[in-house]
Scaffold this active site. Structure first.
Site, PDB file in Angstrom:
ATOM      1  CB  CYS A 254      -0.978  -0.035   1.169  1.00 22.39           C
ATOM      2  SG  CYS A 254      -2.435   1.003   0.890  1.00 22.39           S
ATOM      3  CG  HIS A 340      -4.103  -3.904   2.759  1.00 19.72           C
ATOM      4  ND1 HIS A 340      -3.193  -3.482   3.706  1.00 19.72           N
ATOM      5  CD2 HIS A 340      -4.624  -2.777   2.218  1.00 19.72           C
ATOM      6  CE1 HIS A 340      -3.177  -2.160   3.748  1.00 19.72           C
ATOM      7  NE2 HIS A 340      -4.031  -1.711   2.849  1.00 19.72           N
ATOM      8  CD  GLU A 342      -2.324  -6.497   5.277  1.00 20.72           C
ATOM      9  OE1 GLU A 342      -3.028  -5.494   5.438  1.00 20.72           O
ATOM     10  OE2 GLU A 342      -1.663  -6.700   4.237  1.00 20.72           O
TER      11      GLU A 342
END
Length: 366
Positions: A254, A340, A342
Site C-alpha cells: 500500500c 493488502h 494480510e
C-alpha cells in the site's frame, strides 16, 4: 439507546441529517466509503484510515460487537463513522463490548440513519472531498465555515501521526530469518503474517535511519501501509531508496508500495474516490491468475511512469479500472503491491506474496 440528532455536511454543500452514534461531538476528515461486508472492527482500527470519515456500505454495523483480538492497532483510527443502521447491542458471545462503547472510549463521532446508497453514489460521481459530522452543533452554515479550515488530503503527510515512536519486536528471536519493518502506519496482521512464516520481525519508527535498521542485521525489509499522500514524504522516499540500494530483499504494501515507486523515480497521483473494501479484483500478470483482494487507498502509482521506466516491471493490475496494483524491480529482489495480502477480515488469495518474500530472503541468505 436514546436517539440524538446529527448532521453530515460535505465540502460541496451536500447535507445529510440522521442520528448520533459514538461520542457526542464534531469531527472532520476526508470522506470515503468501504464496500466490505464484514470486519468493521479491523477496518476502523486500520491506521491507513487516519483522518478519514468512513461510510460503510453494509446496512447494519455494530451487530456483532467488538472483540479484543480483531484489531489492527490499539485504537480506532477513523475520524468519523457514517452508516445506515447502527446497532448499540450485540449478540456474539465472544464479543467483549458494544461498538457504541468502543467508539465512546476512543472518542469517535458518528452518524446513522441516513441514505448511504445516495451518499456513496454522490461520492462516486463528485469524487473525494472533506466532510464534517456533528451531533453537538446542527447549524449547517457554521459547520460549512468550520469545514473550510480542514486541509485537503492531497499533499498531507500523516504517517508521523500513527507510526510507532520506539522499536518493538514480534515472533521468535531465534528464527533464522529476520525482517526489519518500517512502520508508516502498519497493520498488526502484516507482522503476524511474517511471524507465522518463521520470521523474527523488528518494527521501526518511520524516522529511523537505514543504519538503525541495518544494525538489526535483517534478511529483508518490509515497507508498511499507512495514511496520507506519499508525495509529501520526501525523507521516507529517500530512506526507502537507501534500503533498496542495500541489495537486501524488500516487500512494500500500500503506502509502502507507493514510496517504493517514488524512490525509483515513478510518480503517484490522487484517485477520484479510491479503492476501499475486501472484494477488489486483481490480475497477476506473471501467473495470469485472478485474486480477490482487500484494498484501502486514495493514491495510486502512475501507470505511465511504470511503463516509462525500463527497470520496473508491472506485475499486477486492478481489473475494475486498470490501475497499477503491483510492481517489481527487474534487477533486485524487491517488489510491492497496492493492496493488502494480510487481509483480515478479507480474502486470503494474496497470502502467497508473503511466501515469495520469505523465499527471496532465504535465497539471498543461502
Amino acid at each position: 439507546m436514546e436517539k440524538r440528532p446529527a448532521v453530515l455536511v460535505l465540502a460541496d454543500g451536500t447535507v445529510f441529517k440522521g442520528n448520533a452514534v459514538g461520542k457526542i461531538g464534531t469531527t472532520t476528515g476526508e470522506i470515503a466509503f468501504n464496500t466490505g461486508m464484514t470486519g468493521y472492527q479491523e477496518v476502523f482500527t486500520d491506521p491507513s484510515y487516519h483522518r478519514q470519515i468512513l461510510v460503510m456500505t453494509t446496512s447494519h454495523i455494530g451487530n456483532y460487537g467488538v472483540h479484543e483480538d480483531e484489531i489492527e492497532s490499539e485504537s480506532i483510527k477513523i475520524s468519523g463513522l457514517v452508516t445506515k443502521k447502527f446497532s448499540p447491542n450485540f449478540s456474539r458471545p465472544a464479543a467483549f463490548d458494544s461498538l457504541q462503547n468502543y467508539m465512546e472510549r476512543d472518542k469517535v463521532v458518528g452518524i446513522s440513519d441516513i441514505d448511504t446508497r445516495a451518499l456513496v453514489r454522490h461520492i462516486r460521481n463528485a469524487g473525494a472531498m472533506n466532510a464534517i459530522i456533528s451531533s453537538e452543533n446542527l447549524d449547517v452554515d457554521s459547520l460549512k465555515e468550520e469545514l473550510k479550515k480542514v486541509p485537503s488530503m492531497d499533499g498531507l503527510e500523516l504517517s508521523s501521526e500513527v507510526s510507532c515512536t520506539t522499536p518493538y519486536t514480534m515472533g521468535d528471536e531465534n528464527a533464522e530469518v529476520k525482517v526489519a519493518l518500517l512502520d508508516l502506519g502498519v497493520k498488526k496482521n502484516i507482522a503476524r503474517c511474517l511471524a507465522e512464516r518463521g520470521c523474527y520481525v523488528k518494527i521501526f519508527p518511520m524516522n529511523s535511519s537505514v543504519e538503525d535498521m541495518m544494525a538489526f542485521n535483517p534478511d529483508g525489509f518490509m515497507l508498511s501501509n499507512g495514511p496520507g499522500d506519499p508525495s509529501a514524504m520526501p525523507e521516507t522516499v529517500e530512506l526507502v531508496k537507501q534500503i533498496v540500494n542495500t541489495g537486501i530483499p524488500a516487500f512494500g504494501i500500500c503506502l509502502g508500495h507507493q514510496v517504493l515507486a517514488l524512490s525509483q523515480g515513478l510518480q503517484t497521483e490522487k484517485m477520484h474516490n479510491g479503492h476501499r473494501g475486501i472484494n477488489h479484483p486483481i490480475k497477476n500478470l506473471i501467473t495470469g491468475k485472478g485474486e480477490i483482494t482487500s484494498q484501502n487507498h486514495g493514491f495510486v502509482v502512475s501507470h505511465e511512469s511504470v511503463e516509462a521506466n525500463p527497470e520496473v516491471e508491472l506485475t499486477h493490475i486492478h481489473l475494475n479500472d486498470n490501475t497499477v496494483a503491483g510492481i517489481r524491480l527487474k534487477n533486485k529482489k524487491v517488489f510491492s503491491v497496492q493492496y493488502h495480502p494480510e487481509a483480515s477480515a478479507g480474502p486470503h488469495d494474496s497470502r502467497y506474496l508473503f511466501d515469495e518474500f520469505v523465499e527471496n530472503m532465504t535465497a539471498v541468505k543461502v
